[in-house]
Design an enzyme around this catalytic site. Structure first.
Site, mmCIF file in Angstrom:
data_model
loop_
_atom_site.group_PDB
_atom_site.id
_atom_site.type_symbol
_atom_site.label_atom_id
_atom_site.label_comp_id
_atom_site.label_asym_id
_atom_site.label_seq_id
_atom_site.Cartn_x
_atom_site.Cartn_y
_atom_site.Cartn_z
ATOM 1 N N HIS A 1 -2.101 -5.428 1.602
ATOM 2 C CA HIS A 1 -3.370 -6.159 1.481
ATOM 3 C C HIS A 1 -3.050 -7.561 0.985
ATOM 4 O O HIS A 1 -2.139 -7.738 0.172
ATOM 5 C CB HIS A 1 -4.302 -5.477 0.468
ATOM 6 C CG HIS A 1 -5.472 -6.345 0.102
ATOM 7 N ND1 HIS A 1 -6.606 -6.411 0.880
ATOM 8 C CD2 HIS A 1 -5.653 -7.233 -0.904
ATOM 9 C CE1 HIS A 1 -7.439 -7.294 0.344
ATOM 10 N NE2 HIS A 1 -6.878 -7.807 -0.736
ATOM 11 N N ASN B 1 -1.980 0.003 6.929
ATOM 12 C CA ASN B 1 -1.463 -1.283 7.395
ATOM 13 C C ASN B 1 -0.537 -1.967 6.385
ATOM 14 O O ASN B 1 -0.396 -3.184 6.383
ATOM 15 C CB ASN B 1 -2.624 -2.195 7.822
ATOM 16 C CG ASN B 1 -3.558 -2.526 6.687
ATOM 17 O OD1 ASN B 1 -3.410 -1.996 5.578
ATOM 18 N ND2 ASN B 1 -4.518 -3.406 6.925
ATOM 19 N N TYR C 1 -12.577 -2.233 -3.340
ATOM 20 C CA TYR C 1 -13.063 -2.334 -1.958
ATOM 21 C C TYR C 1 -14.589 -2.212 -1.881
ATOM 22 O O TYR C 1 -15.123 -1.848 -0.818
ATOM 23 C CB TYR C 1 -12.400 -1.268 -1.091
ATOM 24 C CG TYR C 1 -10.968 -1.612 -0.686
ATOM 25 C CD1 TYR C 1 -10.694 -2.764 0.054
ATOM 26 C CD2 TYR C 1 -9.907 -0.792 -1.024
ATOM 27 C CE1 TYR C 1 -9.404 -3.084 0.444
ATOM 28 C CE2 TYR C 1 -8.602 -1.104 -0.632
ATOM 29 C CZ TYR C 1 -8.356 -2.257 0.111
ATOM 30 O OH TYR C 1 -7.080 -2.575 0.501
ATOM 31 N N LYS D 1 0.820 -1.217 0.000
ATOM 32 C CA LYS D 1 0.000 0.000 0.000
ATOM 33 C C LYS D 1 0.861 1.277 0.000
ATOM 34 O O LYS D 1 2.074 1.217 0.257
ATOM 35 C CB LYS D 1 -0.920 -0.031 1.221
ATOM 36 C CG LYS D 1 -1.912 -1.210 1.180
ATOM 37 C CD LYS D 1 -2.908 -1.129 2.332
ATOM 38 C CE LYS D 1 -3.897 -2.281 2.277
ATOM 39 N NZ LYS D 1 -4.964 -2.144 3.285
ATOM 40 N N GLU E 1 -9.957 -10.973 -6.998
ATOM 41 C CA GLU E 1 -9.034 -9.837 -6.848
ATOM 42 C C GLU E 1 -7.921 -9.884 -7.891
ATOM 43 O O GLU E 1 -7.514 -8.845 -8.420
ATOM 44 C CB GLU E 1 -8.435 -9.844 -5.434
ATOM 45 C CG GLU E 1 -9.463 -9.482 -4.368
ATOM 46 C CD GLU E 1 -8.901 -9.467 -2.962
ATOM 47 O OE1 GLU E 1 -9.662 -9.150 -2.038
ATOM 48 O OE2 GLU E 1 -7.698 -9.760 -2.775
HETATM 49 P P1 CMP Z 1 -7.264 -4.675 3.741
HETATM 50 O O1 CMP Z 1 -6.747 -6.011 4.105
HETATM 51 O O2 CMP Z 1 -6.721 -4.035 2.514
HETATM 52 O O3 CMP Z 1 -8.861 -4.752 3.620
HETATM 53 C C1 CMP Z 1 -9.701 -3.665 3.872
HETATM 54 C C2 CMP Z 1 -8.965 -2.481 4.425
HETATM 55 O O4 CMP Z 1 -9.778 -1.530 5.080
HETATM 56 C C3 CMP Z 1 -8.017 -2.967 5.510
HETATM 57 O O5 CMP Z 1 -6.967 -3.680 4.964
HETATM 58 C C4 CMP Z 1 -7.661 -1.655 6.177
HETATM 59 O O6 CMP Z 1 -6.701 -0.908 5.428
HETATM 60 C C5 CMP Z 1 -9.012 -0.939 6.116
HETATM 61 N N1 CMP Z 1 -9.784 -1.099 7.349
HETATM 62 C C6 CMP Z 1 -10.341 -2.224 7.834
HETATM 63 N N2 CMP Z 1 -10.997 -1.985 8.982
HETATM 64 C C7 CMP Z 1 -10.857 -0.679 9.223
HETATM 65 C C8 CMP Z 1 -11.301 0.204 10.258
HETATM 66 N N3 CMP Z 1 -12.046 -0.257 11.276
HETATM 67 N N4 CMP Z 1 -10.958 1.488 10.183
HETATM 68 C C9 CMP Z 1 -10.214 1.949 9.154
HETATM 69 N N5 CMP Z 1 -9.761 1.176 8.127
HETATM 70 C C10 CMP Z 1 -10.072 -0.115 8.181
#
Ligand code: CMP
Length: 148
Positions: free
Chosen positions: A118, A115, A52, A12, A129
């Site tokens: 993904h 984070n 998403y 990311k 995906e």
């Molecule tokens: P990802 O695995 O890419 O899948 C969905 C993404 O949404 C996740 O990683 C985070 O980057 C984001 N995400 C999931 N839960 C939350 C949350 N509670 N608040 C903010 N971002 C979130």
């Protein structure tokens, strides 16, 4: 016998901004995941929203789309034994604040949104995906199908 699977990985924008893309790809390779497709792009708003879409009614959706379009991402298709679970183990939990040091999110993530990576969560989502971002022509053939 572990199943040979494919999974979609996205490094990311927070992690590409830190110059961590190479290290993250190295961790996949060291763990026995083969990179069979790879590209660096900056997602459009439409691409991020589509990817998403399952989260579109969640309160964090707009922020997530803003974050995912804020800089380049490195997308890859990883293949190997139990690739989906292996990648999730390497990443650590979604919330980076709960991820152990040594995991990708523990080392490069900041919080639950920023984070670092993904990874697909199941075979069905992996298929969808991968097809969302890669055409069949961009994905390498299995090793056994390549000329020696
Ligand atoms: P990802 O695995 O890419 O899948 C969905 C993404 O949404 C996740 O990683 C985070 O980057 C984001 N995400 C999931 N839960 C939350 C949350 N509670 N608040 C903010 N971002 C979130």
């Amino acid at each position: 016998m572990p199943e040979i699977q494919r999974t979609l990985s996205i490094v990311k924008p927070d992690a590409t901004a830190k110059g961590a893309a190479g290290e993250i790809l190295r961790r996949f390779e060291v763990a026995g995941l083969r990179v069979i497709a790879l590209k660096m792009v900056r997602l459009t708003e439409a691409q991020a929203k589509g990817f998403y879409a399952v989260h579109k009614s969640r309160p964090f959706f707009a922020d997530l789309v803003r974050f995912m379009t804020s800089g380049p991402v490195v997308m890859s298709v990883l293949e190997g034994p139990d690739a989906i679970a292996k990648n999730r183990e390497l990443m650590g939990p979604t919330d980076s604040t709960k991820a152990a040091p040594g995991t990708i999110r523990g080392d490069f993530g900041t919080d639950i949104e920023r984070n670092a990576v993904h990874g697909s969560d199941a075979p069905e989502t992996a298929r969808a995906e991968i097809a969302y971002f890669f055409s069949a022509f961009e994905i390498l053939a299995p090793v056994e199908a390549l000329p020696a």
